[in-house]
Design an enzyme around this catalytic site. Structure first.
Site, PDB file in Angstrom:
ATOM      1  N   GLU A   2      41.777  61.293  -1.207  1.00 16.80           N
ATOM      2  CA  GLU A   2      42.895  60.848  -0.383  1.00 16.80           C
ATOM      3  C   GLU A   2      42.340  60.438   0.962  1.00 16.80           C
ATOM      4  OE1 GLU A   2      45.993  59.559   1.207  1.00 16.80           O
ATOM      5  OE2 GLU A   2      46.358  60.358  -0.793  1.00 16.80           O
ATOM      6  N   CYS A  77      53.712  50.394  -5.810  1.00 16.39           N
ATOM      7  CA  CYS A  77      54.936  49.988  -5.124  1.00 16.39           C
ATOM      8  C   CYS A  77      54.982  48.476  -4.931  1.00 16.39           C
ATOM      9  CB  CYS A  77      55.044  50.706  -3.776  1.00 16.39           C
ATOM     10  SG  CYS A  77      53.703  50.310  -2.635  1.00 16.39           S
TER      11      CYS A  77
END
Length: 119
Positions: A2, A77
């Site tokens: 991350e 997305c």
């Protein structure tokens, strides 16, 4: 892996609450846009989940396509960058076996996609 510090802290807290999951879960800060996991690094995994920002995961998808990872779950997305990254995976030998659009943002044109690719 991350890149966002706040998200990384939350992930580390979740792993700690699982007692480290017997050493099966590790957390590392890494900007996968600038430094994607290489095919050699990926080959130790049985599955990969990636959920990139709107710009997609072009470099990481290219490394996944060169890897031996048998299953890849992709979240996106942005349908346009998802299509680009999915093409890279398909060209590398993956087959799209499942795709689910998710309209989770009421009153918004945004759409999430979840997909599974296998070899």
């Amino acid at each position: 892996m991350e890149g966002d510090a706040g998200s990384l802290r939350a992930l580390e807290g979740g792993v700690r609450s699982l007692g480290g999951a017997g050493g099966r879960i590790s957390v590392e800060r890494r900007d996968l846009f600038k430094e994607p996991l290489t095919a050699a690094e990926l080959n130790r995994f049985q599955a990969v989940v990636f959920d990139p920002p709107r710009a997609g995961a072009q470099a990481q998808a290219a490394e996944l396509a060169r890897s031996d990872v048998p299953r890849v779950a992709a979240i996106s997305c942005n349908p346009a960058t998802f299509a680009r990254d999915a093409r890279t995976l398909a060209d590398g030998g993956y087959r799209l076996v499942w795709l689910q659009p998710v309209d989770q943002f009421l009153w918004s044109p945004h759409l999430e996609l979840a997909a599974l690719f296998t070899r």
